[in-house]
Each structure stands twice: as C-alpha cells, then as structure tokens.
Design an enzyme around this catalytic site. Structure first.
Site, PDB file in Angstrom:
ATOM      1  N   ASP A  72       0.852  -1.185   0.000  1.00 46.51           N
ATOM      2  CA  ASP A  72       0.000   0.000   0.000  1.00 46.51           C
ATOM      3  C   ASP A  72       0.888   1.234   0.000  1.00 46.51           C
ATOM      4  O   ASP A  72       1.786   1.374   0.847  1.00 46.51           O
ATOM      5  CB  ASP A  72      -0.913   0.013   1.231  1.00 46.51           C
ATOM      6  CG  ASP A  72      -2.077  -0.958   1.092  1.00 46.51           C
ATOM      7  OD1 ASP A  72      -2.121  -1.700   0.091  1.00 46.51           O
ATOM      8  OD2 ASP A  72      -2.939  -0.984   1.995  1.00 46.51           O
ATOM      9  N   HIS A 221       3.436  -1.962   3.927  1.00 43.49           N
ATOM     10  CA  HIS A 221       3.414  -0.550   3.563  1.00 43.49           C
ATOM     11  C   HIS A 221       4.818  -0.102   3.172  1.00 43.49           C
ATOM     12  O   HIS A 221       5.791  -0.433   3.860  1.00 43.49           O
ATOM     13  CB  HIS A 221       2.899   0.302   4.726  1.00 43.49           C
ATOM     14  CG  HIS A 221       1.417   0.195   4.939  1.00 43.49           C
ATOM     15  ND1 HIS A 221       0.843  -0.844   5.635  1.00 43.49           N
ATOM     16  CD2 HIS A 221       0.392   0.997   4.534  1.00 43.49           C
ATOM     17  CE1 HIS A 221      -0.479  -0.683   5.660  1.00 43.49           C
ATOM     18  NE2 HIS A 221      -0.771   0.418   4.997  1.00 43.49           N
TER      19      HIS A 221
END
Length: 260
Positions: A72, A221
């Site tokens: 992400d 992430h």
C-alpha cells in the site's frame, strides 16, 4: 373481504421485509481476523462469505505454497525504489495499491512499477472512506485515480481495489463489484504504516514469517524502512521453505480454469 385485505397486507409486508433484508447493509466494518500461526490461514469469521459474495479475494489456494506480495502506497518516504530493486533482482511480482497523492507525487516510480511487470491497484484517489460516501462520489474517486494511473503508465485498465484503511461495508463492496473491480484484502499484515517507528528489519521479518501460510496475500506498507530492509530476507526465507511468489491476476485466472 376483510380476510382478502389482510392477506394482501401480509403479502406486502413480507415483500418489504425480504426486500430490505436483501439490500446491502450500511454498517461499516474495519477489516480484521483472528491469527492462527503455524502456517494456518487466519479465521476471517463472517468477513469471508461477505467478501466472496461480491467476488472479492483475501487469499489464494490454501493448499498451494504460493504467496502474493502487495504494497500500500499512500505517500512516498524514499523506500519504494529499494523495494523495486529487490523485487527486480529476485524476480518477484507484486501489486502496488496507490492513492492519487502518490501518483501525483511519484510518477516516475509509478511508471517503473508497470514497466517492471508489477500491477497497480486503486487505493482510492483521496484515500476515501467509501462507507461514508455517496455512490456518485465513489465512482468519481475511482475514475479519477484510474485515469491518473493510465496517464503515467502503459497499464490500460485497473482491476484491483483495496479499501482505504481496510474500512468497507456491503454497500461499498456491491458498488465496486458492479463497477468491475476486485476487492483485495489480505491474510498477513501487521502495524507497519508509521514511518517514524523503526523496530528493525527482524521485527518485520518475524511478523510476516509467524503469520505466513499457503495462499497468503501479504500486505506491507512502503513507508516502512523495516519492510524495505526485511524484504530480501523474507523472499529468501520463504523460498527456502518451499514457497513461490504469485501475481494477483493469477487468482482471477484460477477462477476461470475448470476443475476436474
């Protein structure tokens, strides 16, 4: 006559009850699951059938030692280039879920992702909570980001969507599904989105290895230096344990292949 009217009223009431019960709920959910460890997939509870109802995915075949890397990207912190270098060196595919801010801020990295064989997914242009947005606003948000992605890359369509902050409801699943998106959740993740928290690469490595299982969709992430530093170790160790790395589009293909 009274009996006939009563039957009509009863039929109308039943129709309304069934109609309401069939309508997507507007209750918002924060995606989560109960971890199992020992290479066992987590328990998703009622999330699993709800996601499946609207053609979403949260893991691959639990009987195949194949995992799927997803990242992400809300904003760039300086580690994505390193991550792409490692993926290229190790010949591992990944899917990057981007926000509009990321595409605007780092177009060269976005272009590189696609050029090196990775998939870009939609993570909402404004990192919007779709459970609080109108259908029209959702459509516009998705369209805006899709156009940005296709402007900067040779990817001519956007298939995968991941809800911002993992917040969703039946309404948002239904709308995105009807628009042709595949909602992508995950079965391996940990708190790794605070860029100012550095626990060292071993922390990220251990978090993933403790949760990994056949078919896992792994969420990381890119703002985390720990993740960038751990990636080589993760890939090598997973391969050592017999795992292969797949691409999310394989999961769509698997659904189309008839079974014996």
């Amino acid at each position: 006559m009274k009996k006939f009217v009563s039957l009509i009223i009863l039929a109308v009431v039943c129709f309304l009850v069934n109609t309401v019960s069939a309508m997507p709920t507007e209750e918002a959910y924060g995606y989560g699951y109960k971890k199992q460890y020992n290479e066992q997939p987590p328990d998703l509870g009622f999330y699993a059938p709800l996601i499946e109802k609207y053609n979403g995915i949260y893991m691959g075949d639990p009987n195949k030692k194949k995992v799927y890397l997803t990242f992400d990207n809300g904003y760039e912190q300086g580690y994505t280039g390193t991550i792409l270098d490692i993926l290229k060196e190790k010949q591992v595919p990944a899917t990057f879920f981007l926000t509009g801010h990321y595409v605007d801020d780092a177009p060269k990295l976005v272009k590189r992702m696609v050029e090196e064989g990775h998939i870009i997914g939609n993570h909402s242009n404004d990192h919007l909570d779709f459970t609080k947005a109108s259908e029209e606003k959702i459509k516009q948000d998705l369209k805006t980001l899709d156009e940005k992605i296709m402007k900067h890359t040779k990817q001519n369509s956007v298939t995968f969507f991941r809800p911002a902050k993992g917040i969703f409801n039946e309404k948002s699943l239904k709308i995105t599904d009807e628009l042709g998106y595949v909602n992508v959740f995950w079965t391996v993740a940990f708190v790794d989105w605070f860029s100012d928290r550095k626990n060292g690469w071993k922390h990220a490595f251990n978090e993933v290895m403790e949760q990994v299982h056949p078919g896992a969709i792994i969420l990381l992430h890119t703002v985390s230096q720990d993740n960038a530093d751990a990636l080589t170790h993760l890939i090598d160790e997973l391969r050592k344990r017999g795992y292969e790395f797949g691409s999310l589009d394989e999961l769509l293909w698997d659904d189309l292949v008839p079974t014996e």
